[in-house]
Design an enzyme around this catalytic site. Structure first.
Site, PDB file in Angstrom:
ATOM      1  N   ASP A  38       0.826  -1.214   0.000  1.00  0.00           N
ATOM      2  CA  ASP A  38       0.000   0.000   0.000  1.00  0.00           C
ATOM      3  C   ASP A  38       0.854   1.256   0.000  1.00  0.00           C
ATOM      4  O   ASP A  38       1.488   1.583   0.998  1.00  0.00           O
ATOM      5  CB  ASP A  38      -0.897  -0.004   1.235  1.00  0.00           C
ATOM      6  CG  ASP A  38      -1.982  -1.061   1.140  1.00  0.00           C
ATOM      7  OD1 ASP A  38      -2.748  -1.022   0.159  1.00  0.00           O
ATOM      8  OD2 ASP A  38      -2.052  -1.923   2.038  1.00  0.00           O
ATOM      9  N   ASP A 177     -10.448  -5.119  -1.061  1.00  0.00           N
ATOM     10  CA  ASP A 177      -9.382  -4.662  -0.172  1.00  0.00           C
ATOM     11  C   ASP A 177      -9.983  -3.886   0.994  1.00  0.00           C
ATOM     12  O   ASP A 177     -10.627  -2.860   0.800  1.00  0.00           O
ATOM     13  CB  ASP A 177      -8.431  -3.754  -0.978  1.00  0.00           C
ATOM     14  CG  ASP A 177      -7.207  -3.329  -0.188  1.00  0.00           C
ATOM     15  OD1 ASP A 177      -6.922  -3.926   0.866  1.00  0.00           O
ATOM     16  OD2 ASP A 177      -6.516  -2.395  -0.645  1.00  0.00           O
TER      17      ASP A 177
HETATM   18  C1  DX5 Z   1      -6.253   0.472   3.045  1.00  0.00           C
HETATM   19  C2  DX5 Z   1      -5.328  -0.485   2.329  1.00  0.00           C
HETATM   20  C3  DX5 Z   1      -5.608  -1.938   2.602  1.00  0.00           C
HETATM   21  C4  DX5 Z   1      -5.511  -2.328   4.040  1.00  0.00           C
HETATM   22  C5  DX5 Z   1      -5.930  -3.752   4.266  1.00  0.00           C
HETATM   23  O1  DX5 Z   1      -6.025   1.743   2.597  1.00  0.00           O
HETATM   24  O2  DX5 Z   1      -5.405  -0.294   0.945  1.00  0.00           O
HETATM   25  O3  DX5 Z   1      -4.779  -2.753   1.791  1.00  0.00           O
HETATM   26  O4  DX5 Z   1      -4.235  -2.117   4.550  1.00  0.00           O
HETATM   27  O5  DX5 Z   1      -5.799  -4.026   5.598  1.00  0.00           O
HETATM   28  P1  DX5 Z   1      -6.971  -4.636   6.500  1.00  0.00           P
HETATM   29  O6  DX5 Z   1      -7.155  -6.043   6.032  1.00  0.00           O
HETATM   30  O7  DX5 Z   1      -6.417  -4.522   7.867  1.00  0.00           O
HETATM   31  O8  DX5 Z   1      -8.196  -3.796   6.286  1.00  0.00           O
HETATM   32 ZN    ZN Z   2      -4.498  -1.810  -0.383  1.00  0.00          ZN
END
Ligand code: DX5
Ligand code: ZN
Length: 218
Positions: A38, A177
């Site tokens: 990310d 996501d």
């Molecule tokens: C949010 C990110 C995600 C997130 C996923 O902005 O794009 O990829 O980190 O993490 P969890 O599974 O903890 O929601």
């Molecule tokens: Zn993400």
């Protein structure tokens, strides 16, 4: 009939970056299909994470596919840098500047390309991208932070996009996501998803790979 396994990737956003080799080792020895990275600029989202140098530095320590999620308001400037850093796939947001040009640029490097939609963005906004992208990713939280709650309201949009993909006749993966756990994974797959990105839930588990296997059978 045997169910198709879904692809599962781990978002390392909520992990300790100081100890990232440990996290990558854990991922290497698991059944995970990819690492989800990310990238945040503090403008498109209210958080800053890491840039291409970080991706390049960790690349030798992972044998998994690298899926780079660009949460940048002006992604085109950075596409080549992430390709050089070792990205196998790069996604940009449909809400970002020059999204279509960025997608075309990603594709020109022979890297898989994806379009991402924020929770408030409607399915029709990505219609023209279905001619070119390899995957569509629906945000099921407001982007910026890990550990948020899955927005069930997005399921309608997910199933609509799944239909649009079928109609396109192209092989396009549909990913979600944000807020993925065993329950929300099942709900997503029921609505047409075949790729899951999972962060904080997965890393909290005592038996990491058992959870990966369960997610793959969602
Ligand atoms: C949010 C990110 C995600 C997130 C996923 O902005 O794009 O990829 O980190 O993490 P969890 O599974 O903890 O929601
Ligand atoms: Zn993400």
């Amino acid at each position: 009939m045997k169910k198709n396994k879904v692809l599962v990737g781990a978002s390392i956003l909520s992990e300790d970056f100081f100890d990232i080799q440990k996290t990558l080792k854990k991922i290497n020895s698991s059944d995970l299909d990819f690492v989800h990275l990310d990238v945040m600029d503090g403008v498109f989202v209210p958080n800053i994470s890491f840039g291409p140098a970080f991706v390049k530095n960790i690349r030798p320590y992972s044998k998994k596919f690298f899926d780079v999620h660009l949460m940048l308001s002006d992604p085109i400037k950075y596409v080549e840098k992430f390709v050089e850093a070792g990205a196998d796939a790069i996604s940009v947001h449909v809400e970002a500047k020059k999204a279509l040009q960025s997608i075309k640029l990603i594709k020109s490097f022979g890297v898989k390309c994806g379009i991402v939609l924020n929770p408030k963005t409607s399915a029709k906004k990505i219609k023209k991208y279905l001619k070119i992208v390899d995957y569509v990713m629906v945000m099921t939280v407001e982007p910026g932070f890990g550990g948020q709650k899955f927005m069930e309201k997005q399921l309608g949009k997910i199933s609509k996009i799944s239909d649009m993909i079928k109609k396109s006749g192209r092989k396009i993966l549909l990913s979600v996501d944000g807020g993925i756990n065993l329950d929300t994974a099942k709900l997503s797959v029921k609505n047409g998803v075949n790729v899951l990105v999972c962060g904080s839930f997965l890393f909290k588990q005592k038996n990491f790979n058992d959870t990966v296997k369960k997610l793959k059978l969602a």
